[in-house]
Design a protein around this motif. Structure first.
Motif, short mmCIF file in Angstrom:
data_model
loop_
_atom_site.label_atom_id
_atom_site.label_comp_id
_atom_site.label_asym_id
_atom_site.label_seq_id
_atom_site.Cartn_x
_atom_site.Cartn_y
_atom_site.Cartn_z
N PRO A 53 32.10 40.47 41.10
CA PRO A 53 33.09 39.42 40.84
C PRO A 53 32.55 38.03 41.16
O PRO A 53 31.68 37.88 42.02
CB PRO A 53 34.24 39.77 41.78
CG PRO A 53 33.68 40.67 42.82
CD PRO A 53 32.46 41.32 42.24
N THR A 54 33.07 37.03 40.47
CA THR A 54 32.71 35.65 40.80
C THR A 54 33.52 35.26 42.05
O THR A 54 33.10 35.56 43.15
CB THR A 54 33.02 34.71 39.62
OG1 THR A 54 34.37 34.90 39.22
CG2 THR A 54 32.09 34.99 38.46
N PHE A 55 34.68 34.68 41.87
CA PHE A 55 35.55 34.40 43.02
C PHE A 55 36.36 35.67 43.29
O PHE A 55 36.81 36.33 42.36
CB PHE A 55 36.47 33.22 42.72
CG PHE A 55 35.77 31.88 42.83
CD1 PHE A 55 36.01 31.05 43.92
CD2 PHE A 55 34.84 31.48 41.88
CE1 PHE A 55 35.34 29.83 44.04
CE2 PHE A 55 34.18 30.26 41.99
CZ PHE A 55 34.44 29.44 43.08
N SER A 56 36.56 35.97 44.58
CA SER A 56 37.23 37.23 44.95
C SER A 56 38.58 37.39 44.29
O SER A 56 38.97 38.49 43.92
CB SER A 56 37.43 37.29 46.47
OG SER A 56 36.23 37.12 47.13
N GLY A 57 39.30 36.28 44.16
CA GLY A 57 40.66 36.38 43.63
C GLY A 57 40.73 36.13 42.13
O GLY A 57 41.81 35.88 41.60
N CYS A 58 39.60 36.21 41.45
CA CYS A 58 39.58 35.91 40.01
C CYS A 58 40.42 36.92 39.24
O CYS A 58 40.15 38.12 39.28
CB CYS A 58 38.15 35.93 39.49
SG CYS A 58 38.06 35.65 37.70
N PRO A 59 41.47 36.45 38.56
CA PRO A 59 42.36 37.37 37.86
C PRO A 59 41.73 37.94 36.59
O PRO A 59 42.27 38.87 35.99
CB PRO A 59 43.58 36.51 37.52
CG PRO A 59 43.08 35.12 37.49
CD PRO A 59 41.90 35.05 38.42
N LEU A 86 29.94 44.38 45.53
CA LEU A 86 30.13 43.11 46.24
C LEU A 86 28.83 42.50 46.75
O LEU A 86 28.76 41.30 47.01
CB LEU A 86 31.05 43.32 47.46
CG LEU A 86 32.54 43.52 47.21
CD1 LEU A 86 33.27 43.59 48.54
CD2 LEU A 86 33.12 42.41 46.36
N TRP A 90 27.86 37.29 44.65
CA TRP A 90 27.59 36.43 43.50
C TRP A 90 27.47 34.97 43.95
O TRP A 90 28.19 34.53 44.85
CB TRP A 90 28.72 36.56 42.48
CG TRP A 90 28.53 35.77 41.23
CD1 TRP A 90 27.76 36.12 40.15
CD2 TRP A 90 29.11 34.49 40.92
NE1 TRP A 90 27.84 35.13 39.19
CE2 TRP A 90 28.65 34.12 39.63
CE3 TRP A 90 29.97 33.62 41.60
CZ2 TRP A 90 29.02 32.93 39.02
CZ3 TRP A 90 30.33 32.44 40.99
CH2 TRP A 90 29.87 32.10 39.71
N PHE A 142 40.21 21.71 44.31
CA PHE A 142 40.80 22.89 43.67
C PHE A 142 41.30 22.47 42.29
O PHE A 142 41.75 21.34 42.11
CB PHE A 142 41.94 23.44 44.51
CG PHE A 142 41.49 23.93 45.85
CD1 PHE A 142 41.03 25.23 46.01
CD2 PHE A 142 41.49 23.09 46.95
CE1 PHE A 142 40.59 25.68 47.26
CE2 PHE A 142 41.06 23.53 48.19
CZ PHE A 142 40.61 24.83 48.35
N GLY A 143 41.19 23.38 41.34
CA GLY A 143 41.57 23.01 39.98
C GLY A 143 42.44 24.06 39.32
O GLY A 143 43.05 24.89 40.00
N THR A 145 41.74 26.68 37.73
CA THR A 145 41.37 28.06 38.06
C THR A 145 40.58 28.00 39.37
O THR A 145 40.14 26.93 39.78
CB THR A 145 40.47 28.72 36.98
OG1 THR A 145 39.20 28.05 36.98
CG2 THR A 145 41.09 28.62 35.58
N LEU A 146 40.38 29.17 40.00
CA LEU A 146 39.72 29.20 41.30
C LEU A 146 38.33 28.57 41.25
O LEU A 146 37.84 28.07 42.26
CB LEU A 146 39.58 30.65 41.78
CG LEU A 146 40.86 31.38 42.17
CD1 LEU A 146 40.53 32.76 42.71
CD2 LEU A 146 41.67 30.59 43.18
#
Lengths: 166, 262
Positions: A53-59, A86, A90, A142-143, A145-146
């Motif tokens: 994954p890129t950001f952990s919370g990436c939907p 993991l 990344w 912050f924008g 998207t994460l």
């Protein structure tokens, strides 16, 4: 049901994955993003793709996983596994040069390379993707998207987004 | 089916795995409930930029909850969605710090700051964990947390050094939240063996590191740490009266149709 013996090669799979895009940045492929870490074809013709994954919370993670699977299945492979790993974590340093060019053309300033020494300050300079000026100011770390921060360019007077370093 | 993790040098003994799982569940629940509380600001933050920023932070914490639940699943087989949506209050293991209502902006910022600082010291220490999946997860989350920490320290500077009113609100929040934050360092009965084995950092030294950083920082923004050194409760099995209501909200849709597929 008989198991289909696949004659697909690792190179063909990498090529097919070039067509899978990150849904939040639909111009850059998951290969260019450095999300796909490993592709293996077993002796039985099963394919295992390892992605991270890129950001952990990436939907977008589940969508990406599904689309990788579909892209490999479309090559005629019956047994496809997409594993999420993991480690190693990344980093934006893995985004390829081609990927960086595409981000810029999309209007997203590419993340600066940090070589593993990520520091976050308020004085980070982002290069405007529209006019290449570095006379820019951060407006929000912050924008929408994460993975994005919001900047303003004082030369072309356009707000723009930067892919955040990770 | 989960394959054995190639990074795991040696599978932990069953009792150890069970203990690690308990800690993972506790951390996952902390992140989940805090993410939910933070998300209550979405659409309601004082300014648009902050609405975006704090919603991002909430989403990050949810992502981190997902990582801890994922490691928990590797050890126990329990599915994260089931854990989140179909566990009752009694089975949750979060600390009360994250359960408290979001309060005013100062309250939410002080809480997030205290939590971010805990994550800084804990994730740093976990990089050296003898249980490789914990070290890997810490390496993954740490850079993301750097953005949080910068954000909340900036807010506390603005509020602590802002007006008499903003300082007063922050001080009130800190007075109320400080003892709750200490519960994050309350050593749980199952953790002793994990600390000895080098799987988890020692809670006492984590607390010392945290206090060093936090006390030094808070002094620079004119906020006084209250003279309390015990949390209101040690056990993660005790919850505040706010958790049932939060869970009712969080779980309502999933429980309407437990078999629904997305």
């Amino acid at each position: 049901m008989s198991i289909r013996i696949s004659s697909v090669t690792v190179d063909q799979i990498w090529a097919a994955l070039q067509a899978v895009k990150d849904p939040e940045i639909p111009v850059v492929s998951v290969v260019e993003m450095g999300i796909v870490r490993e592709v293996d074809v077993t002796d039985e013709g099963a394919v295992v793709v390892k992605m991270t994954p890129t950001f952990s919370g990436c939907p977008a993670l589940h969508v990406i996983q599904r689309e990788i699977k579909t892209a490999v299945s479309d090559l005629g492979v019956g047994d496809v596994t997409v594993d999420t790993i993991l480690a190693p974590a990344w980093t934006t340093d893995w985004i390829s040069d081609a990927g960086r060019e595409k981000l810029k053309a999309f209007g997203l300033a590419p993340p600066p390379q940090h070589g593993g020494n990520l520091t976050i300050t308020f004085f980070d300079v982002a290069t405007c993707p529209y006019c290449d000026s570095t006379n820019t100011t951060i407006k929000n770390t912050f924008g929408p998207t994460l993975c994005r921060a919001i900047y303003y360019c004082h030369d072309c007077r356009e707000p723009f987004e930067q892919f955040k370093s990770l | 089916m989960t394959e054995p993790d190639p990074h795991l040098k040696e599978a932990p003994a069953e009792a150890t795995a069970k203990a690690i799982a308990q800690t993972l569940l506790a951390w996952a629940d902390d992140e989940l409930i805090l993410a939910h509380r933070n998300s209550e600001w979405t659409g309601h933050a004082p300014i648009l930029e902050e609405d975006i920023a704090f919603s991002n932070i909430a989403q990050d914490e949810l992502g981190h909850a997902n990582i801890w639940y994922g490691l928990y699943q590797d050890l126990t087989g329990a599915e994260p969605d089931k854990l989140v949506f179909f566990r009752d209050v009694d089975a949750y293991r979060c600390v009360q710090l994250v359960e408290l209502p979001k309060g005013d902006w100062a309250f939410s910022m002080v809480r997030q700051y205290l939590f971010d600082a805990v994550e800084q010291v804990r994730l740093n220490a976990l990089l050296a964990s003898e249980y490789q999946p914990l070290a890997d997860a810490a390496a993954k989350m740490r850079p993301e947390e750097m953005y949080h920490y910068r954000h909340t320290t900036t807010w506390l500077q603005r509020l602590g050094l802002g007006t008499a009113e903003s300082n007063r609100r922050c001080q009130e929040a800190l007075d109320q939240l400080w003892p709750y934050a200490l519960q994050l360092f309350a050593r749980q009965p199952w953790e002793e063996q994990l600390i000895v084995a080098g799987f988890l950092p020692d809670t006492a030294s984590l607390q010392a590191d945290w206090e060093t950083i936090v006390r030094a920082f808070l002094a620079t923004v004119d906020l006084q740490v209250p003279n309390v050194n015990r949390p209101p409760g040690q056990s993660r099995e005790q919850h505040s009266r706010y958790l049932p209501e939060l869970l009712a909200d969080l779980q309502e849709v999933a429980r309407l149709d437990p078999d629904a597929r997305w």
